[in-house]
Design a protein around this motif. Structure first.
Motif, short mmCIF file in Angstrom:
data_model
loop_
_atom_site.label_atom_id
_atom_site.label_comp_id
_atom_site.label_asym_id
_atom_site.label_seq_id
_atom_site.Cartn_x
_atom_site.Cartn_y
_atom_site.Cartn_z
N UNK A 185 0.84 -1.19 0.00
CA UNK A 185 0.00 0.00 0.00
C UNK A 185 0.88 1.25 0.00
N UNK A 186 0.66 2.10 -0.98
CA UNK A 186 1.35 3.39 -1.04
C UNK A 186 0.56 4.39 -0.22
N UNK A 187 1.24 5.10 0.66
CA UNK A 187 0.53 6.05 1.51
C UNK A 187 -0.05 7.19 0.67
N UNK A 188 -1.11 7.77 1.18
CA UNK A 188 -1.87 8.76 0.43
C UNK A 188 -0.99 9.90 -0.07
N UNK A 189 -0.12 10.37 0.79
CA UNK A 189 0.71 11.52 0.42
C UNK A 189 1.72 11.19 -0.67
N UNK A 190 1.90 9.92 -0.98
CA UNK A 190 2.91 9.52 -1.95
C UNK A 190 2.34 8.87 -3.20
N UNK A 191 1.03 8.87 -3.37
CA UNK A 191 0.44 8.17 -4.52
C UNK A 191 0.88 8.77 -5.84
N UNK A 192 1.30 10.00 -5.84
CA UNK A 192 1.75 10.65 -7.05
C UNK A 192 3.24 10.53 -7.31
N UNK A 193 3.94 9.81 -6.46
CA UNK A 193 5.39 9.67 -6.57
C UNK A 193 5.73 8.43 -7.38
N UNK A 194 6.36 8.60 -8.52
CA UNK A 194 6.69 7.47 -9.39
C UNK A 194 7.56 6.44 -8.69
N UNK A 195 8.39 6.88 -7.80
CA UNK A 195 9.32 5.96 -7.15
C UNK A 195 8.63 4.99 -6.21
N UNK A 196 7.35 5.23 -5.92
CA UNK A 196 6.62 4.34 -5.03
C UNK A 196 6.02 3.15 -5.78
N UNK A 197 6.17 3.13 -7.10
CA UNK A 197 5.60 2.06 -7.91
C UNK A 197 6.70 1.17 -8.45
N UNK A 198 6.57 -0.11 -8.18
CA UNK A 198 7.65 -1.03 -8.54
C UNK A 198 7.49 -1.60 -9.95
N UNK A 199 6.27 -1.77 -10.39
CA UNK A 199 6.01 -2.43 -11.67
C UNK A 199 5.37 -1.45 -12.64
#
Length: 126
Positions: free
Chosen positions: A101-115
């Protein structure tokens, strides 16, 4: 290797609609957070929308009111329905996902997505 396969996109006139789909390869784990990003020519990649299986749907300012993100958990698939398209929506659209789960404040951060998906072109003519 986990891959996300995208479909949809293409050429549409301003005011039209398109639907993008993103599905993982077989055998992949369930994703909690799935989202869409886009990159216009000469610009940096920007966040569009995110949905979390654990709860929460989020949109960028440019997408809110015109785009709808949805998911089909049984298929581990995410969709982006785009309505009232404008020429400035022209870009390569990418789906992205993460098991955690990506925290709400970081959903727009590309680095939070692995795939990531391979990208699909969306062109809106005026």
């Amino acid at each position: 290797q986990v891959q996300l396969a995208q479909s949809g996109g293409g050429l549409v006139q301003a005011g039209g609609s398109l639907r993008l789909s993103c599905s993982p390869s077989e055998g992949t784990p369930r994703y909690d957070t799935m989202g869409w990003f886009r990159q216009a020519p000469g610009k940096e990649r920007e966040w569009v929308a995110t949905t979390r299986r654990s709860g929460g749907i989020y949109y960028s300012r440019s997408a809110k009111g015109r785009f709808t993100i949805s998911r089909e958990d049984a298929k581990n698939t995410v969709y982006l329905q785009m309505n009232s398209l404008k020429p400035e929506d022209t870009a390569v659209y990418y789906c992205a996902a993460n098991i955690i789960r990506v925290i709400t404040s970081a959903v727009g951060d590309q680095q939070m997505y692995r795939y990531w998906g391979q990208g699909t072109q969306v062109t809106v003519s005026s």
